[in-house]
Design a protein around this motif. Structure first.
Motif, PDB file in Angstrom:
ATOM      1  N   LEU A 176       2.063  36.825  50.915  1.00 56.19           N
ATOM      2  CA  LEU A 176       1.392  38.090  51.223  1.00 56.19           C
ATOM      3  C   LEU A 176       1.283  38.976  49.991  1.00 56.19           C
ATOM      4  O   LEU A 176       0.243  39.605  49.750  1.00 56.19           O
ATOM      5  CB  LEU A 176       2.137  38.819  52.340  1.00 56.19           C
ATOM      6  N   TYR A 177       2.338  39.009  49.172  1.00 55.00           N
ATOM      7  CA  TYR A 177       2.306  39.803  47.942  1.00 55.00           C
ATOM      8  C   TYR A 177       1.226  39.284  46.987  1.00 55.00           C
ATOM      9  O   TYR A 177       0.506  40.072  46.379  1.00 55.00           O
ATOM     10  CB  TYR A 177       3.670  39.777  47.261  1.00 55.00           C
ATOM     11  N   VAL A 203      -1.535  37.730  47.744  1.00 60.52           N
ATOM     12  CA  VAL A 203      -2.865  38.040  48.272  1.00 60.52           C
ATOM     13  C   VAL A 203      -3.200  39.507  48.049  1.00 60.52           C
ATOM     14  O   VAL A 203      -4.315  39.851  47.647  1.00 60.52           O
ATOM     15  CB  VAL A 203      -2.954  37.676  49.773  1.00 60.52           C
ATOM     16  N   VAL A 204      -2.234  40.388  48.273  1.00 60.59           N
ATOM     17  CA  VAL A 204      -2.492  41.829  48.203  1.00 60.59           C
ATOM     18  C   VAL A 204      -2.498  42.336  46.765  1.00 60.59           C
ATOM     19  O   VAL A 204      -3.376  43.109  46.373  1.00 60.59           O
ATOM     20  CB  VAL A 204      -1.458  42.592  49.061  1.00 60.59           C
ATOM     21  N   ALA A 205      -1.540  41.901  45.955  1.00 62.60           N
ATOM     22  CA  ALA A 205      -1.349  42.507  44.636  1.00 62.60           C
ATOM     23  C   ALA A 205      -2.199  41.887  43.536  1.00 62.60           C
ATOM     24  O   ALA A 205      -2.510  42.557  42.556  1.00 62.60           O
ATOM     25  CB  ALA A 205       0.121  42.429  44.243  1.00 62.60           C
ATOM     26  N   SER A 251      -5.411  40.414  41.551  1.00 57.81           N
ATOM     27  CA  SER A 251      -6.865  40.583  41.541  1.00 57.81           C
ATOM     28  C   SER A 251      -7.582  39.301  41.123  1.00 57.81           C
ATOM     29  O   SER A 251      -8.800  39.236  41.155  1.00 57.81           O
ATOM     30  CB  SER A 251      -7.259  41.728  40.609  1.00 57.81           C
ATOM     31  N   LYS A 296      -5.149  34.497  44.621  1.00 54.59           N
ATOM     32  CA  LYS A 296      -5.282  34.857  46.034  1.00 54.59           C
ATOM     33  C   LYS A 296      -5.312  33.610  46.915  1.00 54.59           C
ATOM     34  O   LYS A 296      -4.693  33.581  47.985  1.00 54.59           O
ATOM     35  CB  LYS A 296      -6.534  35.696  46.261  1.00 54.59           C
TER      36      LYS A 296
END
Length: 127
Positions: free
Chosen positions: A22-23, A25-27, A29, A34
């Motif tokens: 999850l980190y 995917v979110v953090a 760029s 991703k």
């Protein structure tokens, strides 16, 4: 706490993989990072699903394979093969989605020359 780590290590590994995926995917760029994060997240879900479906004992009786003999009692403990079948199907679908995502990433890189999400947004807003 030590008891949790020694007896329920699959759940601890599930939580670690889920948080890391999850980190990423979110953090991140970067598009490739991703996709890797999504694969880690997906692996965590598979691990959780299989580990919750695992039956070792029910009321002191060891669970048996799902091939039920004729002399079986009505409520004998048997391991269900359904979670493993569902996870196997999900793995195949996940591999196909990963292949498509990586093919799109290759196409994006050849078109725009970058894999950075912010740079892509800037370039697309200029078009």
């Amino acid at each position: 706490m030590i008891d949790l780590l020694t007896t329920r290590y699959a759940y601890v590994l599930f939580a670690a993989l889920l948080v890391v995926g999850l980190y990423m995917v979110v953090a991140s760029s970067n598009l490739v990072k991703k996709v890797i994060g999504l694969n880690l997240f997906q692996t965590a879900i598979f691990l959780f699903f299989v580990s919750t479906a695992y039956v070792s004992e029910v009321d002191g009786e060891r669970a048996q394979s799902p091939i039920i003999p004729k002399e079986a009692e009505m409520y004998d403990p048997y391991a269900s093969p359904l979670p493993q079948v569902i996870v196997l199907t999900a793995i195949v679908v996940g591999i196909a989605l990963t292949a498509v995502a990586l093919a799109l990433i290759v196409r994006i890189y050849s078109e725009y020359g970058t894999l950075d999400e912010e740079t892509l947004r800037e370039v697309r807003s200029d078009d």
